[in-house]
Design a protein around this motif. Structure first.
Motif, PDB file in Angstrom:
ATOM      1  N   HIS A 277       0.888  -1.199   0.027  1.00 22.83           N
ATOM      2  CA  HIS A 277       0.008  -0.059   0.077  1.00 22.83           C
ATOM      3  C   HIS A 277       0.853   1.428   0.107  1.00 22.83           C
ATOM      4  N   TYR A 278       0.620   2.090  -0.865  1.00 24.00           N
ATOM      5  CA  TYR A 278       1.374   3.338  -1.035  1.00 24.00           C
ATOM      6  C   TYR A 278       0.479   4.389  -0.974  1.00 24.00           C
ATOM      7  N   ALA A 279       0.878   5.525  -0.479  1.00 21.05           N
ATOM      8  CA  ALA A 279       0.036   7.074  -0.527  1.00 21.05           C
ATOM      9  C   ALA A 279       0.751   7.678  -1.709  1.00 21.05           C
ATOM     10  N   THR A 280       0.068   8.805  -2.054  1.00 21.17           N
ATOM     11  CA  THR A 280       0.590   9.484  -3.078  1.00 21.17           C
ATOM     12  C   THR A 280       0.941  10.857  -2.458  1.00 21.17           C
ATOM     13  N   VAL A 281       2.179  11.199  -2.509  1.00 21.96           N
ATOM     14  CA  VAL A 281       2.683  12.521  -1.854  1.00 21.96           C
ATOM     15  C   VAL A 281       3.047  13.294  -3.028  1.00 21.96           C
ATOM     16  N   ALA A 282       2.595  14.728  -3.214  1.00 21.03           N
ATOM     17  CA  ALA A 282       2.982  15.707  -3.913  1.00 21.03           C
ATOM     18  C   ALA A 282       3.474  16.885  -3.194  1.00 21.03           C
ATOM     19  N   LEU A 283       4.742  17.308  -3.569  1.00 21.86           N
ATOM     20  CA  LEU A 283       5.204  18.442  -2.921  1.00 21.86           C
ATOM     21  C   LEU A 283       5.510  19.517  -4.167  1.00 21.86           C
ATOM     22  N   SER A 284       4.764  20.723  -3.534  1.00 20.47           N
ATOM     23  CA  SER A 284       4.758  21.961  -4.543  1.00 20.47           C
ATOM     24  C   SER A 284       5.649  23.062  -3.973  1.00 20.47           C
ATOM     25  N   PHE A 285       6.748  23.689  -4.830  1.00 21.42           N
ATOM     26  CA  PHE A 285       7.429  24.508  -4.361  1.00 21.42           C
ATOM     27  C   PHE A 285       6.943  25.794  -4.707  1.00 21.42           C
ATOM     28  N   VAL A 286       6.655  26.783  -3.899  1.00 26.76           N
ATOM     29  CA  VAL A 286       6.290  28.032  -4.186  1.00 26.76           C
ATOM     30  C   VAL A 286       6.968  29.177  -3.739  1.00 26.76           C
ATOM     31  N   PRO A 287       7.449  30.124  -4.623  1.00 22.35           N
ATOM     32  CA  PRO A 287       8.444  31.056  -4.194  1.00 22.35           C
ATOM     33  C   PRO A 287       7.583  32.167  -3.282  1.00 22.35           C
ATOM     34  N   THR A 288       7.953  32.698  -2.452  1.00 22.08           N
ATOM     35  CA  THR A 288       7.268  33.759  -1.828  1.00 22.08           C
ATOM     36  C   THR A 288       8.560  34.910  -1.369  1.00 22.08           C
ATOM     37  N   LEU A 289       7.964  36.068  -0.784  1.00 17.88           N
ATOM     38  CA  LEU A 289       9.189  37.166  -0.600  1.00 17.88           C
ATOM     39  C   LEU A 289      10.301  36.640   0.098  1.00 17.88           C
ATOM     40  N   GLY A 290      11.413  36.540   0.034  1.00 19.64           N
ATOM     41  CA  GLY A 290      12.399  36.134   0.778  1.00 19.64           C
ATOM     42  C   GLY A 290      12.336  34.611   1.336  1.00 19.64           C
ATOM     43  N   GLN A 291      11.381  33.897   0.807  1.00 19.73           N
ATOM     44  CA  GLN A 291      11.220  32.412   1.442  1.00 19.73           C
ATOM     45  C   GLN A 291      10.770  31.495   0.348  1.00 19.73           C
ATOM     46  N   THR A 292      10.550  30.308   0.728  1.00 16.88           N
ATOM     47  CA  THR A 292       9.775  29.149  -0.231  1.00 16.88           C
ATOM     48  C   THR A 292       8.750  28.809   0.781  1.00 16.88           C
ATOM     49  N   GLU A 293       7.582  28.521   0.148  1.00 17.62           N
ATOM     50  CA  GLU A 293       6.479  27.732   0.833  1.00 17.62           C
ATOM     51  C   GLU A 293       6.525  26.470   0.352  1.00 17.62           C
ATOM     52  N   LEU A 294       6.377  25.411   1.149  1.00 16.42           N
ATOM     53  CA  LEU A 294       6.216  24.037   0.703  1.00 16.42           C
ATOM     54  C   LEU A 294       4.978  23.368   1.073  1.00 16.42           C
TER      55      LEU A 294
END
Length: 332
Positions: A277-294
């Motif tokens: 059994h596997y889960a599906t994991v999606a990681l999205s990398f979103v640039p923000t002001l001076g940071q990165t939102e995961l």
């Protein structure tokens, strides 16, 4: 002098690159203090009890002092834990609507006492509301002890995953059993039902990191960086269809999509999940002001493993990655 591969089997390295704890003979120890504090908070905060007089709930973990560890020797696990715990509770009297607060103190949770014999003291601030105190001393104490029992079960199962390593003899035995089962299945004339449907949940988590999109993406796709934040050996093939293995084999899976510096999608599982059994994991990398939102989106997590999954990503991924980023910043 014995030849290579001969002699006492306790000291023979069984096709392991690092030769670690062969045949589970050597003494190994793992600190469970940090993990335990998180698990105790998860289990003890939010306990609710109710009767015709009122309703009470544990509202905060005010103090958790002590330590816990697990040792392995000759294939046996030895546990040590000693905790002094203080909880805050609040309650409401149904008839009047009056609210009251109090404390629950557990002065000595340790391996020396059974959970049912563990001392649990309930107190309340001055004033009326003794009916709420009585509710917490009876039904509340029962539920608190149940939560302490759940912590000890998790310590002895969830936390110790991977401490008893498989030996070559055991691996060969398991392979023989699997072959026999396969042969029996192929010879059976009646239809065979394959697998069962298990209840699952979806998770969404977000976290911000003081780094660039490029650097954060590399922390998930470069073997050396993965090993640094996970503090363990890793196998990594960061390409579509590539396999990965982390945290001593406790986490395994396959990359199904990689969009450089933008997104990673994986088939992902814990070792103790139902087989295949596997889960599906999606990681999205979103640039923000001076940071990165995961942004983490996960589908197919077994319902009974939801809290473990949250803990794994928050504590073992996000917080450890932030620590690595601080180290990288200090070293220039």
């Amino acid at each position: 002098m014995a030849k290579w591969g001969q002699g006492d089997p306790r000291w023979i390295v069984e096709e392991r690159e690092d030769g670690t704890n062969v045949n589970n003979w050597h003494w190994t120890e793992r600190d469970a203090t940090s993990w335990s504090k998180g698990k105790l908070r998860e289990l003890l905060v939010g306990i609710a009890v109710e009767n015709e007089a009122g309703r009470c709930e544990t509202s905060e973990l005010q103090q958790v002092e002590g330590e816990a560890s697990c040792s392995s020797r000759r294939g046996k696990l030895i546990f040590f834990y000693e905790w002094n715990i203080r909880l805050g509770w609040k309650g409401t009297i149904k008839e009047s609507g009056a609210k009251h607060k109090g404390l629950i103190e557990i002065p000595n949770l340790s391996e020396e006492n059974e959970v049912d014999d563990t001392e649990v003291n309930v107190s309340k601030k001055k004033g009326d509301g003794d009916v709420l105190k009585d509710l917490m001393k009876t039904a509340g104490t029962v539920k608190v002890r149940e939560a302490l029992g759940d912590y000890l079960k998790a310590l002895k199962t969830e936390f110790t995953t991977g401490m008893i390593l498989p030996t070559k003899a055991l691996a060969n035995q398991e392979l023989t059993i699997k072959r026999k089962l396969s042969e029996n299945a192929s010879q059976a004339s009646s239809p065979v039902v394959l697998g069962v449907r298990i209840p699952t949940v979806a998770l969404h988590m977000t976290e911000r990191f003081d780094t660039t999109v490029e650097q954060l993406y590399s922390i998930f796709t470069v073997k050396d960086l993965v090993q640094k934040f996970s503090k363990s050996a890793a196998v990594l093939e960061a390409e579509k269809g590539g396999k990965f293995q982390m945290f001593g084999g406790n986490i395994t899976g396959e990359y199904t999509e990689l969009l450089t510096n933008r997104k990673i999608v994986m088939k992902w599982r814990f070792r103790n999940w139902p087989e295949e059994h596997y889960a599906t994991v999606a990681l999205s990398f979103v640039p923000t002001l001076g940071q990165t939102e995961l942004q983490l989106d996960c589908k197919g997590v077994p319902v009974c493993k939801e809290e473990n999954m949250k803990f794994c990503w928050q504590k073992q991924h996000f917080e450890e990655i932030k620590g690595l980023l601080q180290l990288i910043s200090l070293n220039g």
